[in-house]
Design a protein around this motif. Structure first.
Motif, short mmCIF file in Angstrom:
data_model
loop_
_atom_site.label_atom_id
_atom_site.label_comp_id
_atom_site.label_asym_id
_atom_site.label_seq_id
_atom_site.Cartn_x
_atom_site.Cartn_y
_atom_site.Cartn_z
N ILE A 1 0.84 -1.21 0.00
CA ILE A 1 0.00 0.00 0.00
C ILE A 1 0.87 1.25 0.00
O ILE A 1 0.60 2.21 -0.73
CB ILE A 1 -0.97 -0.02 1.20
N LEU A 2 1.92 1.25 0.80
CA LEU A 2 2.84 2.39 0.84
C LEU A 2 3.52 2.60 -0.51
O LEU A 2 3.65 3.74 -0.97
CB LEU A 2 3.88 2.19 1.94
N SER A 3 3.90 1.53 -1.16
CA SER A 3 4.55 1.64 -2.47
C SER A 3 3.60 2.21 -3.51
O SER A 3 3.97 3.07 -4.32
CB SER A 3 5.04 0.26 -2.94
N ILE A 4 2.35 1.76 -3.51
CA ILE A 4 1.36 2.26 -4.46
C ILE A 4 1.08 3.74 -4.22
O ILE A 4 1.01 4.53 -5.16
CB ILE A 4 0.08 1.42 -4.39
N CYS A 5 0.94 4.14 -2.96
CA CYS A 5 0.70 5.55 -2.64
C CYS A 5 1.89 6.41 -3.06
O CYS A 5 1.71 7.51 -3.61
CB CYS A 5 0.43 5.72 -1.15
#
Length: 59
Positions: A12-16
């Protein structure tokens, strides 16, 4: 269980982060397209730009 949670939160952090970088690149490209150079040479006189911070007191 903790490893699965770390993988999901990392994804999720990578996508954001990817979306934030893409948005920044898009906005900077849009700003360059609509920018108007000051020294265009259309004016006979040098244009005067007045910057006002607007911090005056209201009466």
């Amino acid at each position: 269980m903790k490893i699965k949670r770390k993988l999901i939160s990392g994804g999720i952090l990578s996508i954001c982060s990817l979306f934030a970088v893409m948005a920044g690149a898009h906005l900077s490209q849009k700003a360059n397209d609509k920018a108007i150079p000051v020294s265009v040479g259309q004016f006979e006189e040098t244009p005067v730009i007045i910057l006002d911070a607007g911090h005056g007191g209201s009466t």
